[in-house]
Design a protein around this motif. Structure first.
Motif, mmCIF file in Angstrom:
data_model
loop_
_atom_site.group_PDB
_atom_site.id
_atom_site.type_symbol
_atom_site.label_atom_id
_atom_site.label_comp_id
_atom_site.label_asym_id
_atom_site.label_seq_id
_atom_site.Cartn_x
_atom_site.Cartn_y
_atom_site.Cartn_z
ATOM 1 N N ALA A 1 0.836 -1.204 0.000
ATOM 2 C CA ALA A 1 0.000 0.000 0.000
ATOM 3 C C ALA A 1 0.871 1.254 0.000
ATOM 4 O O ALA A 1 0.557 2.249 -0.667
ATOM 5 C CB ALA A 1 -0.936 0.000 1.196
ATOM 6 N N ARG A 2 1.982 1.200 0.731
ATOM 7 C CA ARG A 2 2.875 2.366 0.769
ATOM 8 C C ARG A 2 3.655 2.492 -0.537
ATOM 9 O O ARG A 2 3.973 3.595 -0.975
ATOM 10 C CB ARG A 2 3.789 2.291 1.986
ATOM 11 C CG ARG A 2 3.013 2.371 3.290
ATOM 12 C CD ARG A 2 3.880 2.646 4.486
ATOM 13 N NE ARG A 2 3.079 2.681 5.700
ATOM 14 C CZ ARG A 2 2.338 3.719 6.099
ATOM 15 N NH1 ARG A 2 2.303 4.824 5.355
ATOM 16 N NH2 ARG A 2 1.637 3.673 7.217
ATOM 17 N N LEU A 3 3.976 1.376 -1.162
ATOM 18 C CA LEU A 3 4.582 1.434 -2.492
ATOM 19 C C LEU A 3 3.614 2.064 -3.485
ATOM 20 O O LEU A 3 4.024 2.834 -4.367
ATOM 21 C CB LEU A 3 4.966 0.022 -2.946
ATOM 22 C CG LEU A 3 6.307 -0.501 -2.451
ATOM 23 C CD1 LEU A 3 6.385 -2.020 -2.613
ATOM 24 C CD2 LEU A 3 7.469 0.170 -3.196
ATOM 25 N N ALA A 4 2.331 1.742 -3.340
ATOM 26 C CA ALA A 4 1.314 2.329 -4.216
ATOM 27 C C ALA A 4 1.255 3.841 -4.027
ATOM 28 O O ALA A 4 1.173 4.597 -5.004
ATOM 29 C CB ALA A 4 -0.044 1.705 -3.923
ATOM 30 N N LEU A 5 1.287 4.285 -2.779
ATOM 31 C CA LEU A 5 1.255 5.723 -2.506
ATOM 32 C C LEU A 5 2.485 6.418 -3.078
ATOM 33 O O LEU A 5 2.382 7.484 -3.700
ATOM 34 C CB LEU A 5 1.174 5.959 -0.992
ATOM 35 C CG LEU A 5 1.340 7.406 -0.533
ATOM 36 C CD1 LEU A 5 0.215 8.280 -1.076
ATOM 37 C CD2 LEU A 5 1.384 7.485 0.988
ATOM 38 N N THR A 6 3.661 5.803 -2.877
ATOM 39 C CA THR A 6 4.895 6.406 -3.380
ATOM 40 C C THR A 6 4.869 6.505 -4.905
ATOM 41 O O THR A 6 5.269 7.524 -5.480
ATOM 42 C CB THR A 6 6.104 5.582 -2.910
ATOM 43 O OG1 THR A 6 6.117 5.535 -1.484
ATOM 44 C CG2 THR A 6 7.407 6.204 -3.394
ATOM 45 N N ALA A 7 4.389 5.444 -5.562
ATOM 46 C CA ALA A 7 4.287 5.482 -7.018
ATOM 47 C C ALA A 7 3.322 6.576 -7.471
ATOM 48 O O ALA A 7 3.574 7.280 -8.460
ATOM 49 C CB ALA A 7 3.823 4.120 -7.543
ATOM 50 N N HIS A 8 2.220 6.741 -6.750
ATOM 51 C CA HIS A 8 1.266 7.815 -7.062
ATOM 52 C C HIS A 8 1.942 9.179 -6.962
ATOM 53 O O HIS A 8 1.791 10.031 -7.854
ATOM 54 C CB HIS A 8 0.077 7.737 -6.108
ATOM 55 C CG HIS A 8 -0.840 8.915 -6.184
ATOM 56 N ND1 HIS A 8 -1.913 8.967 -7.043
ATOM 57 C CD2 HIS A 8 -0.837 10.102 -5.510
ATOM 58 C CE1 HIS A 8 -2.533 10.127 -6.899
ATOM 59 N NE2 HIS A 8 -1.894 10.826 -5.979
ATOM 60 N N LEU A 9 2.696 9.387 -5.909
ATOM 61 C CA LEU A 9 3.318 10.687 -5.677
ATOM 62 C C LEU A 9 4.409 11.005 -6.702
ATOM 63 O O LEU A 9 4.646 12.166 -7.017
ATOM 64 C CB LEU A 9 3.894 10.747 -4.256
ATOM 65 C CG LEU A 9 2.852 10.771 -3.129
ATOM 66 C CD1 LEU A 9 3.517 10.609 -1.776
ATOM 67 C CD2 LEU A 9 2.050 12.076 -3.178
ATOM 68 N N ARG A 10 5.060 9.967 -7.220
ATOM 69 C CA ARG A 10 6.083 10.237 -8.245
ATOM 70 C C ARG A 10 5.474 10.262 -9.644
ATOM 71 O O ARG A 10 6.184 10.420 -10.641
ATOM 72 C CB ARG A 10 7.218 9.219 -8.158
ATOM 73 C CG ARG A 10 6.924 7.819 -8.581
ATOM 74 C CD ARG A 10 8.210 6.986 -8.735
ATOM 75 N NE ARG A 10 7.916 5.694 -9.302
ATOM 76 C CZ ARG A 10 7.686 4.588 -8.623
ATOM 77 N NH1 ARG A 10 7.742 4.621 -7.293
ATOM 78 N NH2 ARG A 10 7.425 3.457 -9.228
ATOM 79 N N GLY A 11 4.141 10.074 -9.738
ATOM 80 C CA GLY A 11 3.437 10.228 -11.001
ATOM 81 C C GLY A 11 3.308 8.970 -11.825
ATOM 82 O O GLY A 11 2.830 9.018 -12.963
ATOM 83 N N ASP A 12 3.681 7.815 -11.256
ATOM 84 C CA ASP A 12 3.558 6.548 -11.977
ATOM 85 C C ASP A 12 2.236 5.906 -11.554
ATOM 86 O O ASP A 12 2.188 5.039 -10.677
ATOM 87 C CB ASP A 12 4.738 5.631 -11.661
ATOM 88 C CG ASP A 12 4.797 4.417 -12.575
ATOM 89 O OD1 ASP A 12 3.750 4.079 -13.178
ATOM 90 O OD2 ASP A 12 5.874 3.806 -12.680
ATOM 91 N N LEU A 13 1.156 6.325 -12.200
ATOM 92 C CA LEU A 13 -0.175 5.923 -11.755
ATOM 93 C C LEU A 13 -0.466 4.454 -12.052
ATOM 94 O O LEU A 13 -1.161 3.789 -11.271
ATOM 95 C CB LEU A 13 -1.225 6.822 -12.413
ATOM 96 C CG LEU A 13 -1.044 8.322 -12.136
ATOM 97 C CD1 LEU A 13 -2.098 9.138 -12.877
ATOM 98 C CD2 LEU A 13 -1.110 8.616 -10.637
ATOM 99 N N GLN A 14 0.052 3.925 -13.148
ATOM 100 C CA GLN A 14 -0.163 2.516 -13.453
ATOM 101 C C GLN A 14 0.529 1.626 -12.428
ATOM 102 O O GLN A 14 -0.038 0.626 -11.967
ATOM 103 C CB GLN A 14 0.349 2.196 -14.857
ATOM 104 C CG GLN A 14 -0.506 2.812 -15.964
ATOM 105 C CD GLN A 14 -0.058 2.383 -17.349
ATOM 106 O OE1 GLN A 14 0.951 1.702 -17.508
ATOM 107 N NE2 GLN A 14 -0.809 2.775 -18.362
ATOM 108 N N ASP A 15 1.759 1.979 -12.066
ATOM 109 C CA ASP A 15 2.475 1.216 -11.045
ATOM 110 C C ASP A 15 1.749 1.321 -9.706
ATOM 111 O O ASP A 15 1.657 0.343 -8.951
ATOM 112 C CB ASP A 15 3.906 1.733 -10.916
ATOM 113 C CG ASP A 15 4.865 0.666 -10.408
ATOM 114 O OD1 ASP A 15 4.648 -0.528 -10.717
ATOM 115 O OD2 ASP A 15 5.825 1.009 -9.704
#
Length: 319
Positions: free
Chosen positions: A195-209
């Protein structure tokens, strides 16, 4: 257990013979922290002896180091929140760090930085300090006591890096935490890390990841006996937001429908009542969202997707 009782008798006899025996007081205080099921009385007893040891041996880091752990457990284990225990724990850890001789005891140096990294992270607003202490712990290159403590270190360092905007570092740390959690067979920790990896990916703009990781978290909470079904609605809603940002309005609305279904069947987390601690006009960040807030967020995202599709009559019904 028998060995502990024998040590307790020995230390008790030592301070009976000499009330100023710092080692005796420290030993009794430390032994009080080793019970399998700690309660407030155990920590009270530990505190009395450890404070006495600190006053008798003011140059020793160990009474302060153990006092820091005791104060931290009052908040994190016993749930005695809003009493300043975590702040007091940090004070003791930092006193111990100032007293420790790094050249003589590099392990204590590493352990104290690990404790401070975790304590500042748990505080919720000490990410700069957590980030610093985590980095210093890494620079010492001292092995961890266990795979579990190493996993928690990488999770905490990843969280701190995310909070400080270092998303690539955060992803590397969280990926390592995920590997260790998998090795340990700790499914609950795996779910938190993804879940935290998902949040980090969202914040760096990698929405698919981000949505790939959210899907893993959803799978865990839907199927595991240790999962938390009340988190499912929020995870679906966050997936919907990512899809809306990718300009995929129909897919986003489908995710919102799944969120609404989950909210109706499994609910949302019960949020602890927030007590204002800052001046008027400033807010505190809640730790998640309760059911009404989930509904408001879903409504806003749905409105965004309808605007993307230019379905203006339906947009008007949401106003």
């Amino acid at each position: 257990r028998g060995e502990g009782a024998a040590l307790r008798r020995e230390y008790s006899q030592r301070i009976k013979r000499d009330p100023g025996d710092a080692a005796g007081h420290y030993g009794l205080g430390y032994l009080s922290t080793l019970k399998q099921k700690l309660d407030s009385d155990d920590l009270d007893q530990a505190t009395r002896h450890l404070k006495r040891a600190a006053s008798l041996a003011p140059r020793s880091p160990f009474p302060h180091m153990t006092l820091g752990w005791v104060m931290e457990m009052r908040e994190r284990l016993l749930g005695q929140t809003r009493r300043g225990w975590l702040e007091e724990a940090i004070t003791h850890y930092e006193q111990a760090l100032g007293l420790n001789d790094r050249e003589l005891d590099i392990q204590a140096e590493a352990d104290l930085r690990l404790n401070l990294c975790g304590a500042y992270a748990y505080l919720g607003n000490g990410w700069k300090q957590a980030f610093q202490y985590c980095a210093e712990r890494a620079s010492l290159k001292v092995p961890f006591a266990s795979k579990a403590s190493q996993a928690m270190y990488h999770l905490t360092r990843g969280r701190a890096a995310t909070a400080m905007g270092h998303y690539e570092l955060a992803s590397r740390q969280l990926e390592r935490a995920l590997e260790l959690a998998s090795d340990l067979g700790n499914k609950g920790l795996e779910a938190e890390v993804v879940a935290r990896l998902a949040l980090t990916a969202h914040l760096r703009g990698d929405l698919q990841d981000s949505n790939r990781y959210f899907a893993l978290a959803l799978g865990y909470h839907r199927t595991s006996a240790e999962g938390h079904p009340e988190l499912i609605a929020g995870l679906h809603r966050t997936v919907a937001y990512n899809l809306a940002l990718e300009n995929k309005p129909k897919e986003a609305r489908a995710a919102l429908d799944r969120a609404a279904s989950a909210l109706a069947s499994t609910g949302a987390p019960t949020m602890e009542e927030m007590t204002r601690i800052g001046p008027a006009g400033r807010t505190t960040a809640p730790f998640g969202f309760n059911a009404p807030d989930e509904q408001y967020l879903a409504l806003a995202i749905r409105g965004l997707t309808l605007e993307q599709d230019q379905v203006w009559p339906e947009v008007v019904t949401l106003l």
